[in-house]
Write an enzyme that holds these catalytic residues in place. Structure first.
Site, short mmCIF file in Angstrom:
data_model
loop_
_atom_site.label_atom_id
_atom_site.label_comp_id
_atom_site.label_asym_id
_atom_site.label_seq_id
_atom_site.Cartn_x
_atom_site.Cartn_y
_atom_site.Cartn_z
N ASP A 141 -6.49 19.10 -14.58
CA ASP A 141 -6.88 17.62 -15.16
C ASP A 141 -6.36 17.52 -16.48
O ASP A 141 -7.20 18.36 -17.44
CB ASP A 141 -8.48 17.56 -15.04
CG ASP A 141 -9.08 16.13 -15.18
OD1 ASP A 141 -8.20 15.62 -15.96
OD2 ASP A 141 -9.79 15.67 -14.59
N TYR A 162 -15.96 17.27 -16.04
CA TYR A 162 -16.60 16.00 -16.02
C TYR A 162 -17.55 15.66 -15.06
O TYR A 162 -17.57 16.38 -13.95
CB TYR A 162 -15.41 15.02 -15.81
CG TYR A 162 -15.90 13.45 -15.39
CD1 TYR A 162 -16.77 12.93 -16.47
CD2 TYR A 162 -15.36 12.94 -14.47
CE1 TYR A 162 -17.12 11.50 -15.98
CE2 TYR A 162 -16.03 11.69 -13.87
CZ TYR A 162 -16.78 11.05 -14.80
OH TYR A 162 -17.18 9.66 -14.54
N LYS A 182 -8.13 6.64 -19.18
CA LYS A 182 -8.29 6.87 -20.46
C LYS A 182 -6.89 6.89 -21.33
O LYS A 182 -6.55 5.70 -21.46
CB LYS A 182 -8.96 8.43 -20.43
CG LYS A 182 -9.79 8.87 -19.18
CD LYS A 182 -11.05 7.92 -19.46
CE LYS A 182 -11.95 8.29 -18.14
NZ LYS A 182 -13.02 7.34 -18.06
N ARG A 228 0.86 -1.22 -0.01
CA ARG A 228 -0.18 -0.10 -0.24
C ARG A 228 0.89 1.33 0.18
O ARG A 228 0.60 2.16 -0.74
CB ARG A 228 -0.90 -0.07 1.17
CG ARG A 228 -1.62 1.10 1.33
CD ARG A 228 -3.15 1.23 2.31
NE ARG A 228 -2.95 0.52 3.39
CZ ARG A 228 -2.37 0.75 4.41
NH1 ARG A 228 -1.61 2.00 4.74
NH2 ARG A 228 -2.37 -0.19 5.51
N1 PLP Z 1 -11.25 13.41 -15.14
C1 PLP Z 1 -11.95 13.55 -16.53
C2 PLP Z 1 -11.81 14.51 -17.39
C3 PLP Z 1 -12.75 12.29 -16.75
O1 PLP Z 1 -13.24 12.57 -18.09
C4 PLP Z 1 -12.92 11.24 -15.96
C5 PLP Z 1 -13.57 10.05 -16.26
O2 PLP Z 1 -14.46 10.14 -17.40
C6 PLP Z 1 -12.42 11.45 -14.81
C7 PLP Z 1 -11.41 12.50 -14.29
C8 PLP Z 1 -12.66 10.44 -13.54
O3 PLP Z 1 -11.69 9.23 -13.77
P1 PLP Z 1 -12.18 7.66 -13.28
O4 PLP Z 1 -13.36 7.23 -14.24
O5 PLP Z 1 -10.98 6.94 -13.71
O6 PLP Z 1 -12.33 7.91 -11.97
#
Ligand code: PLP
Length: 387
Positions: A174, A102, A199, A50
């Protein structure tokens, strides 16, 4: 780039041929949860997975180098990465976030705010006056998501991170939609970069994961310690798969964005389409900015159908090469309807403020032949025009 090597060389080979036990060219996966102490009161480099794991560390080191950061912390999802990146906020502190982020991010911030962890102001960061008013409230953190999900609004990272810092706030970006292959926010002033590694970084739609990359080593250490304390560090198997994905990041993204550009041009010229959101189009309001701060326009785009929800139904029922599914960044092309899928967690009012209409569809463009994708879209739009 680190060691003077190009980023694509780092992506393809960081940590390759370093195995001291057997000379394995590809680093072995370390699944052991615990590590032997060589002697009493003398732990080795690892003691418990961990806290630290060689496979996860290999991925973290690679991603930190790609983002030009001092340290990366690998966690169990993109949401965990965002929550970790915002963990310095205290009750009463203000977070300024994008109004069109998101949907899961919007839900996380809204629910944390509702429980009193911090206050949040959702702001259109391309609106100078709205941004200035929010910064005048002395936020502790400014979160940027560019290009935004799903409307592909482009935010000036250098400008917003500069303003955030001048206001005394931590700047968090992000970078999920582009990946470090196309955008490096730390070089533009970000303190922290966040990824859903689910992604483009993993790229094969078979791992949920996240990363926080810190520009400053001591901030990175603190986040790593907190990730261990709350137990959100990612699994070694996920790290192994994600690192394998990173090896081909550049070639995947380059091919995917080439096709995305062709699809955007096709959609832009189609009578069934009211509007296309793709920064690669000269008509996109963020085109010049995207050209300046990104090294490509990416493989994500969205478009609005003139026929609204009925047209959406006809399109998704007709498509055969695109799959109707959430998520993005994989080798397979996906189509999503943000209001009922990725952004269903936002209430209708928040969606309306963000500009997410019922006729909106989002594409994640994969590695299929461009002609197959074009033919698929063309058939589906013909069906939409008939409703
Ligand atoms: N940030 C963005 C821009 C996203 O599109 C997403 C998910 O689609 C996330 C964060 C969250 O990621 P996760 O689904 O891996 O938790």
């Amino acid at each position: 780039m680190a060691d003077g090597r190009a980023a694509r060389t780092i992506a393809a080979t960081n940590g390759v041929a370093q195995d001291t036990a057997f000379g394995a060219v590809i680093a072995p996966i370390h699944l052991s949860t615990t590590y032997k102490f060589p002697a009493f009161e003398k732990p080795g480099p690892y003691d418990y997975s961990r806290l630290g794991n060689p496979t996860r560390d290999q991925l973290a080191d690679t991603i930190a180098k790609l983002e030009g950061g001092a340290r990366a912390v690998m966690v169990s999802s993109g949401m965990a990465a965002l929550d970790l990146a915002l963990s310095s906020l205290r009750p009463g502190d203000l977070l300024v976030a994008p109004h069109d982020c998101y949907g899961g991010t919007h839900r996380l911030l809204s629910m944390r705010a509702a429980r009193g962890y911090y206050a949040v102001a959702f702001v259109d960061q391309t609106d100078e006056a709205a941004l200035a008013a929010a910064l005048a409230r002395r936020p502790k953190v400014v979160l940027v998501e560019t290009p935004s999900n799903p409307l592909m609004r482009v935010v000036d990272i250098r400008r917003v991170t500069g303003l955030a810092k001048a206001a005394g706030a931590l700047a968090v970006v992000d970078n999920t939609f582009l990946s470090p292959a196309l955008q490096q926010p730390i070089a533009l002033g970000a303190d922290l970069v966040v990824h859903s590694t689910t992604k483009f970084l993993n790229g094969h739609s078979d791992v949920i994961g996240g990363a926080v990359i810190a520009a400053d080593a001591s901030v990175g250490e603190e986040l790593a310690a907190w990730a261990n304390t709350i137990g959100v560090t990612g699994s070694p198997l996920d790290a192994y798969l994600t690192l394998r994905g990173v090896r081909t990041l550049f070639v995947r993204v380059e091919a995917q964005q080439r096709t995305a550009g062709a699809l955007a041009a096709f959609l832009d010229a189609h009578p069934a389409v009211a509007r296309v959101h793709y920064p690669g189009l000269a008509s996109h309001p963020g085109h010049a900015l995207a050209k300046a701060q990104q090294s490509g326009f990416g493989a994500m785009l969205s478009f609005e159908l003139a026929g609204g929800l009925d047209a959406v139904r006809a399109v998704v029922a007709t498509l055969q090469v695109f799959t109707l599914a959430e998520s993005l960044g994989g080798v397979e092309s996906l189509i999503a309807h943000p209001p009922t899928m990725t952004h269903a967690a936002m209430d209708p009012e928040a969606r309306a403020i963000a500009g997410i209409t019922d006729g909106l569809l989002r594409l994640s463009v994969g590695l299929e032949a461009e002609d197959d994708l074009l033919a698929d879209l063309s058939r589906a739009l013909d069906a939409a025009a008939r409703v």
